[in-house]
Design an enzyme around this catalytic site. Sequence first.
Site, PDB file in Angstrom:
ATOM      1  N   CYS A  77       1.103  -1.549   0.086  1.00 19.38           N
ATOM      2  CA  CYS A  77      -0.156  -0.181   0.148  1.00 19.38           C
ATOM      3  C   CYS A  77       0.965   1.456   0.239  1.00 19.38           C
ATOM      4  CB  CYS A  77      -1.052  -0.012   1.156  1.00 19.38           C
ATOM      5  SG  CYS A  77      -2.261   1.054   1.175  1.00 19.38           S
ATOM      6  N   HIS A 165      -3.678  -5.142   0.180  1.00 15.38           N
ATOM      7  CA  HIS A 165      -3.431  -5.538   1.906  1.00 15.38           C
ATOM      8  C   HIS A 165      -3.418  -7.364   2.021  1.00 15.38           C
ATOM      9  CE1 HIS A 165      -3.098  -0.872   4.114  1.00 15.38           C
ATOM     10  NE2 HIS A 165      -3.789  -1.198   3.394  1.00 15.38           N
ATOM     11  N   GLU A 167      -2.353  -9.089   4.048  1.00 13.49           N
ATOM     12  CA  GLU A 167      -2.408  -9.260   5.654  1.00 13.49           C
ATOM     13  C   GLU A 167      -3.690  -9.669   5.612  1.00 13.49           C
ATOM     14  OE1 GLU A 167      -1.612  -6.700   4.442  1.00 13.49           O
ATOM     15  OE2 GLU A 167      -1.895  -4.585   6.067  1.00 13.49           O
TER      16      GLU A 167
END
Length: 507
Positions: A77, A165, A167
């Site tokens: 990001c 993202h 994660e």
Amino acid sequence: MQTIIILDHGSQYTQLIARKVRELHVYCEIHPFNKVPELSSEVIGVILSGSPCSVRDADAPKPDLSFKGKLPVLGVCYGAQYMVNAFGGNVVASKIREYGRANLSYVDRECKLMKDVPLNSQVWMSHGDTIETMPEGYKVICSTESVKNAGYKIEGEETYAIQFHPEVYHSKDGLTILKNFVVGVCGARQDWTEESYIETTIANLREQLQEDKVVLGLSGGVDSSVAAMLLHKAIGNRLNCIFVDNGLLRKDEFENVLNSYKGMGLNVIGVDAKDIFYKALEGLTDPEKKRKAIGKTFIDVFDSEAGKLTDVKWLAQGTIYPDVIESCSVKGPSVTIKSHHNVGGLPDYMKLKLVEPLRSLFKDEVRRVGKALGLKDELLKRHPFPGPGLAIRILGDITAEKVKILQEVDDIFISNLKSEGLYDKVWQAGAVLLPIQSVGVMGDERTYERVVALRAVESVDGMTADWSHLPYEFLAKVSNEIINKVKGVNRVCYDISSKPPATIEWE
Ligand code: XMP
């Protein structure tokens, strides 16, 4: 030990990146973007986190990327946008805010980072900026319908970046992408396991402590218990544990926990300091004053017990990683809502050196290490319990009588959660004694007695929480039992507030 460094630019998801990397059995550390640690030969790669800032802000985080090109790098990001902006590309405010789910409409099949990531894979975007033009030598490795430069690789370097993202849960192949980076690109061996952690920590503790004696304050919680077990394995009886009964524990907890520690072979001194704590709390009603009084009394009691031991050089604490990570305050320091971790921390004059065997672990990792060390579920799966104990669940001043009532109420609630198989589904539960009385009727008589509230929440880390939707039949049974068995209580309420705006504890 092979290590991945995560440079934090203040994103709310930075810790999540660390947890995902560790799930892959690869050790990693978080550091603020402006304090890049010395990159030893053990560092095999760097991940640049997201950020609440825009790269176009004058005061945006500007990490020093002198390792880029020498070590593998993954920008996430903001990290992706920063490496574009800093090297001649263009990042602009996106016309539509790119937020939420998107699907990959192009995936570079040749790219190591995108191995096994299917076309259409769902990804999670969360940014107001977007990469418009890329510097020379940057090659697109994935796109979505609306974001052409969703990911890139810098040619001639092991530098990769993605604007989404990986994660977060909503990026369905996010873990695959992180694995491709840490294993495929950085060459991680994935050998960081509970067993290897225990082995290296014990060896390090032996090296650090030599023949010295250590004192540790046990609380009955997971962290101090696991810390004690590790130290016990490393230095045996040179570890002295102190477990203080502050009179604010759950019913029979002191005896039960003390016995289970002794059963594990720990050298524990149990100190009954109930009266000292009650005296210190006399007349105090303000929650912060109660916390301070308990913290100070704990130190006094601990200090006087530790003083009876001879030649102790070290104080062990069950500090865990979230307490250690230096927060990266790009948006200013956060405000203290409650002075939480006030218990612990000893006065300077004790002159003890600190040893913290769990400093690098997240809570769930502490539990797994505890399990591997043979700690019983009874200790491992206990709900979190605040340091000041029942004192912050008795609203207003504390007396031994009020503690006794609350212990009985809490015990009925918790025992029923256990017997009905609900205890492990709830993150934390307890009872609160309110400073009011209410009218009731028992037989033909009017009563004017105490009110208690039951609290049970679902949470991941205590930062946010929702009230547990416990079955009505269960609540009915518990309420009945409390009113029938606990003298002095004639009304039971159930707390249906979530956090925020409420907090978990009432004080
Ligand atoms: P709140 O009430 O802030 O609680 O939503 C979040 C978590 O922290 C625990 N808590 C404390 N723990 N000392 C502690 O060691 C404290 O003073 C304290 N106050 C709250 C609370 O039990 C919950 O798990």
